[in-house]
Design a protein around this motif. Structure first.
Motif, PDB file in Angstrom:
ATOM      1  N   LYS A 156     -68.233  -5.893 -77.927  1.00  0.00           N
ATOM      2  CA  LYS A 156     -68.659  -4.655 -77.273  1.00  0.00           C
ATOM      3  C   LYS A 156     -68.426  -4.739 -75.766  1.00  0.00           C
ATOM      4  CE  LYS A 156     -72.557  -2.805 -79.125  1.00  0.00           C
ATOM      5  NZ  LYS A 156     -73.887  -2.179 -79.153  1.00  0.00           N
TER       6      LYS A 156
ATOM      7  N   VAL B  74     -66.085  -2.065 -73.750  1.00  0.00           N
ATOM      8  CA  VAL B  74     -66.530  -1.204 -72.654  1.00  0.00           C
ATOM      9  C   VAL B  74     -65.715  -1.474 -71.387  1.00  0.00           C
ATOM     10  CG1 VAL B  74     -68.392  -2.582 -71.624  1.00  0.00           C
ATOM     11  CG2 VAL B  74     -68.630  -0.113 -71.748  1.00  0.00           C
TER      12      VAL B  74
ATOM     13  N   HIS C 199     -62.310   0.570 -71.074  1.00  0.00           N
ATOM     14  CA  HIS C 199     -62.278   2.028 -71.025  1.00  0.00           C
ATOM     15  C   HIS C 199     -62.548   2.601 -69.641  1.00  0.00           C
ATOM     16  CE1 HIS C 199     -61.458   2.927 -75.181  1.00  0.00           C
ATOM     17  NE2 HIS C 199     -62.307   1.994 -75.554  1.00  0.00           N
TER      18      HIS C 199
ATOM     19  N   ARG D 191     -68.398   1.857 -65.173  1.00  0.00           N
ATOM     20  CA  ARG D 191     -69.164   1.586 -66.388  1.00  0.00           C
ATOM     21  C   ARG D 191     -70.667   1.626 -66.139  1.00  0.00           C
ATOM     22  NH1 ARG D 191     -64.302  -1.801 -66.686  1.00  0.00           N
ATOM     23  NH2 ARG D 191     -65.183  -3.133 -65.089  1.00  0.00           N
TER      24      ARG D 191
ATOM     25  N   VAL E 282     -68.803   3.435 -75.905  1.00  0.00           N
ATOM     26  CA  VAL E 282     -68.043   2.543 -75.020  1.00  0.00           C
ATOM     27  C   VAL E 282     -66.905   3.287 -74.322  1.00  0.00           C
ATOM     28  CG1 VAL E 282     -68.559   0.352 -76.173  1.00  0.00           C
ATOM     29  CG2 VAL E 282     -66.611   1.720 -76.960  1.00  0.00           C
ATOM     30  N   GLU E 283     -66.499   4.435 -74.904  1.00  0.00           N
ATOM     31  CA  GLU E 283     -65.462   5.237 -74.242  1.00  0.00           C
ATOM     32  C   GLU E 283     -66.094   6.214 -73.254  1.00  0.00           C
ATOM     33  OE1 GLU E 283     -62.569   6.879 -77.229  1.00  0.00           O
ATOM     34  OE2 GLU E 283     -63.925   5.822 -78.583  1.00  0.00           O
ATOM     35  N   LYS E 284     -67.095   6.964 -73.766  1.00  0.00           N
ATOM     36  CA  LYS E 284     -67.661   8.036 -72.963  1.00  0.00           C
ATOM     37  C   LYS E 284     -69.109   8.210 -73.391  1.00  0.00           C
ATOM     38  CE  LYS E 284     -65.952  12.586 -71.474  1.00  0.00           C
ATOM     39  NZ  LYS E 284     -66.973  13.601 -71.720  1.00  0.00           N
TER      40      LYS E 284
ATOM     41  N   ARG F 142     -69.624   8.208 -68.729  1.00  0.00           N
ATOM     42  CA  ARG F 142     -68.964   6.938 -68.395  1.00  0.00           C
ATOM     43  C   ARG F 142     -68.876   6.011 -69.604  1.00  0.00           C
ATOM     44  NH1 ARG F 142     -70.460   5.595 -63.220  1.00  0.00           N
ATOM     45  NH2 ARG F 142     -70.710   7.393 -61.879  1.00  0.00           N
ATOM     46  N   PRO F 143     -67.960   5.029 -69.559  1.00  0.00           N
ATOM     47  CA  PRO F 143     -67.970   3.977 -70.584  1.00  0.00           C
ATOM     48  C   PRO F 143     -69.338   3.290 -70.566  1.00  0.00           C
ATOM     49  CG  PRO F 143     -65.973   3.835 -69.243  1.00  0.00           C
ATOM     50  CD  PRO F 143     -66.867   4.853 -68.575  1.00  0.00           C
ATOM     51  N   THR F 144     -69.986   3.241 -71.720  1.00  0.00           N
ATOM     52  CA  THR F 144     -71.391   2.839 -71.759  1.00  0.00           C
ATOM     53  C   THR F 144     -71.626   1.694 -72.737  1.00  0.00           C
ATOM     54  OG1 THR F 144     -72.044   5.110 -71.266  1.00  0.00           O
ATOM     55  CG2 THR F 144     -73.746   3.672 -72.166  1.00  0.00           C
TER      56      THR F 144
END
Ligand SMILES: Cc1cc2nc3c(=O)[nH]c(=O)nc-3n(C[C@H](O)[C@H](O)[C@H](O)COP(=O)(O)O)c2cc1C
Ligand code: SF4
Lengths: 83, 438
Positions: B81, B85, B88, B92, B201-203, B208-210
């Protein structure tokens, strides 16, 4: 086979059922009238029809793209005989 | 919340500089939150200083070697993970998930309440690793929220500052703990899941990447940063490393939260809590879980691998032992009704399907009802519903129902003949309070 896959957004979908009428080869309805989408790639001869079904959805819940849903594919293999 | 059992405080030695058999719950187990000084005396100085030497690449490598997996129920590898993240985009953010919305669970609340700095250490480590621009921590309620706020001010006073942590109270609905629901809640929306893709993890939060991690996962991570992957692997199995917090409830003399190494035989896990010897059915993995029989569990390791032959997983460590003389079908039905009512009311197969499942189960639970064809119908509906919600909430109930039909076959036969073995009062916690969605 085309390299396209059909997806439904379950939150947007309200179960009009139009898609299952237009594309019965790819879409069945469950016991409550919501679409069960085949996770297989769309056969080439159904490409046009799939595009039309997507456009016809009043809720704009259908999506066509190049990514298969791996989880749906696994579940489909497991559950298909029961549906 | 289940009462926190007073676990006997054990003296332990500290091999390789890290804590012994008890890691997260090592040290005094009183109600009071551990203060910053006590935390540092026990474990060493600020974890941020270690991070300055390690850098993100090596930290991820350490986490990968440690083999840490998520403790929020899914068991996903943390290193994967972290990598996802990072891939992307640069801006972040990190979210610590302490929602703990499962009524039978109380381990996250316990950690936040008595070991706030262990969670914050882990949060600091992931925030530094991914270079987070914003950090949030969702707490299940009070006093956890106040404890965390005070712990944050203790840390800040020492000037080891890292991004300001936004502390937010969970909405407490069951699905509110699902990661996309947490993200919507943080963004000021309703605490309901959203469709994927995009994955968090993308949006995610703030678009944001999370990175979303459970708070227990983070506490383990904080220790890994201090003591290393090899130390972490001194507990657990080769494939499933470390310890796990379990919440035991139901027919135990000493219910509560315990820390156990993964792979420990389940009869030993349970023995510390003194299970009632007459009780036999245990719900493993919480309300999304599977029924297992105590008689089958002797020597079975508490791990994904160990429980796989029983169609179960440890999940988030929630285990409920049905008292002897309680009807499993009736209990499963109560849970099913409750889970059905906890749907976020967004997806057709969940909104319509879950009440159908609960309704059919109510027939099986009622020895005076005609049961003809109900099991077949339940299996059909389970197959139709599985995998078709935006989140895994419906899949959780599907799993419980399948396991219920498989595990209570003799009770089903009894019911079909108009009889029931039950009578004892249920102790499965099902809160009636419905918090208001924002
Ligand atoms: C209905 C539902 C409820 C959930 N509730 C929680 C929760 O209360 N706390 C939690 O940490 N994870 C919960 N999860 C899992 C989260 O979505 C997410 O996977 C997890 O927080 C990731 O952390 P981990 O990888 O460290 O376990 C829930 C998932 C579902 C489907
Ligand atoms: S599956 Fe159910 S709980 Fe999950 S998002 Fe859809 S309606 Fe909500």
């Amino acid at each position: 086979m085309s390299d396209q896959f059909l997806h439904v957004d379950p939150i947007l979908c309200v179960g009009h059922g139009l898609c299952a009428e237009m594309l019965p080869e790819m879409i069945a309805l469950d016991d409550w009238g919501f679409p069960i989408i085949s996770p297989d790639p769309i056969p080439r001869h159904l490409s046009k029809q799939s595009g039309r079904a997507r456009a016809a959805c009043p809720a704009l819940a259908l999506r066509l793209d190049r990514t298969p849903d791996r989880r749906a594919q696994a579940l489909h293999a497991k559950n298909a005989p029961h549906r | 919340m289940t009462a926190v059992a007073a676990m006997p405080v054990r003296e332990f030695d500290q091999p390789q500089g890290g804590p012994g058999p008890l890691r997260l719950l090592a040290g005094p187990r009183r109600g009071a939150p551990e203060r910053w000084e006590e935390h540092c005396d026990r474990l060493g100085g600020p974890v941020a200083e270690l991070m300055a030497h390690l850098g993100p690449k090596r930290m991820i490598e350490v986490v990968r070697r440690a083999g840490l997996t998520g403790r929020g129920g899914g068991g996903f590898p943390v290193a994967d993970k972290l990598v996802a993240v990072m891939s992307h985009g640069p801006k972040r953010v990190v979210v610590a998930n302490g929602s703990e919305t499962e009524p039978a669970a109380s381990k996250d609340n316990l950690l936040l309440t008595i070991r706030p700095h262990m969670v914050l250490d882990g949060l600091e480590v992931v925030a530094a690793t991914v270079g987070a621009e914003a950090v949030a921590l969702v707490v299940p309620g009070e006093p956890a929220g106040r404890t965390i706020a005070r712990a944050l001010s203790e840390r800040k006073a020492r000037g080891n500052g890292y991004p300001e942590v936004t502390v937010v109270l969970s909405s407490r609905d069951f699905v509110a703990g699902e990661e996309t629901a947490v993200i919507r809640w943080l963004d000021g929306g309703p605490a309901r899941p959203r469709s994927q893709p995009p994955r968090p993890v993308e949006k995610g939060w703030k678009g944001r990447p999370t990175l979303v991690q459970n708070v227990e996962t983070l506490a383990h991570l904080g220790l890994i940063a201090r003591f290393g992957a090899d130390w972490f692997r001194t507990a657990g199995t080769a494939a499933e490393a470390g310890t796990i917090l379990v919440t035991l409830s139901g027919a135990f003399e000493r219910p509560g939260v315990y820390e156990v190494p993964l792979g420990q035989p389940l009869d030993i896990v349970f023995s510390v809590a003194a299970p009632n010897p007459a009780a036999d059915s245990l719900l493993m993995g919480g309300y999304f879980g599977s029924w297992v029989r105590m008689a089958d569990l002797g020597g079975v390791p508490l791990s994904r691998a160990g429980l796989a032959p029983f169609g179960a997983t440890p999940g988030a460590g929630v285990m409920h032992l049905l008292p002897h003389g309680t009807c499993g079908l009736r209990e499963a039905h109560r849970i099913a009704e409750w889970l059905s009512g906890q749907s976020a009311q967004q997806c057709g197969p969940c909104v319509r399907g879950l009440p159908s499942l609960a309704g059919a189960l109510s027939v099986l639970a009622d020895p005076t009802a005609d049961q003809t064809g109900v099991r077949t119908m339940l299996r059909r509906w389970c197959a139709q519903i599985e995998g078709r919600g935006a989140c895994r909430h419906p899949d959780g109930l599907v799993n419980l129902i399948r396991s219920t039909i498989d595990s209570f076959s003799s009770e089903l036969e009894l019911h079909a003949a108009g009889r029931c073995s039950g009578g004892s009062i249920s102790r499965i916690p099902l809160p009636s309070r419905q918090s208001s969605p924002r």
